[in-house]
Design a protein around this motif. Sequence first.
Motif, PDB file in Angstrom:
ATOM      1  N   GLN A 206       1.128  -1.645  -0.312  1.00  0.00           N
ATOM      2  CA  GLN A 206      -0.263   0.130   0.059  1.00  0.00           C
ATOM      3  C   GLN A 206       0.839   1.485  -0.043  1.00  0.00           C
ATOM      4  O   GLN A 206       0.506   2.426  -0.954  1.00  0.00           O
ATOM      5  CB  GLN A 206      -0.770  -0.260   0.936  1.00  0.00           C
ATOM      6  N   HIS A 207       1.805   0.868   0.334  1.00  0.00           N
ATOM      7  CA  HIS A 207       2.756   2.324   1.024  1.00  0.00           C
ATOM      8  C   HIS A 207       3.576   3.002  -0.775  1.00  0.00           C
ATOM      9  O   HIS A 207       3.627   3.833  -0.846  1.00  0.00           O
ATOM     10  CB  HIS A 207       3.649   2.265   1.991  1.00  0.00           C
TER      11      HIS A 207
ATOM     12  N   GLN B  94       1.468   4.050  -2.465  1.00  0.00           N
ATOM     13  CA  GLN B  94       0.595   5.709  -2.057  1.00  0.00           C
ATOM     14  C   GLN B  94       2.275   6.679  -2.944  1.00  0.00           C
ATOM     15  O   GLN B  94       1.832   8.371  -4.007  1.00  0.00           O
ATOM     16  CB  GLN B  94       0.899   6.060  -0.540  1.00  0.00           C
TER      17      GLN B  94
END
Length: 195
Positions: free
Chosen positions: A147-148, A151
């Motif tokens: 997820q990081h 982003q």
Amino acid sequence: MAVGLHGAAMAGITPGATVLVLGAGPIGLAATFFARKLGAGRTVVAANSTRRQALALQMGADSFIVKGQGQALEAAVIETFGAAPDIVLECAGQPGCISEAIQTVNRGGTVVVLGYCTTADSFVPATAVWKEITLRFSNTYTVGDFQHVAQVLARGALEPRAMITQHVSLDQVPSVFEALRAPSGQCKVMIHPWA
């Protein structure tokens, strides 16, 4: 990218730490990128050839070492950094790389193995004991790492896009896979199924 982030985070990189990345494949390049994002002061990539030198520098490496060109790796690393590095990220997955990582890391340093070696390998534990190093092994990534990375890419980080070296259609996949059997400058080939 998530594998590189996971390993770099496992290393506990602190601001200003010196980091050696062994291997300039996609994982090594991703680890280089995230080492810098996590605060590494100086990052050096070492690989067997110059094929991905430009990519390594784009991803955040300060210097690039070609292994096996007259000078022992440990001597080349010390010459480049001025001292042994605080952290070594082993990203090549080749026999002997864990031993190289242990030999080159500074006393009290950290080695994180991200490379996926599928054959028997060995190193001298006494070297690791004498140096009092931390030796860790990284297994892919977590959902949070993934997820990081999503982003970071969504916010417009341009460096990782340099890893995409070719776009192909489904019809081109067999010939591209065949071409990848030989050494090349390719890093990431993206398949566009509807192209």
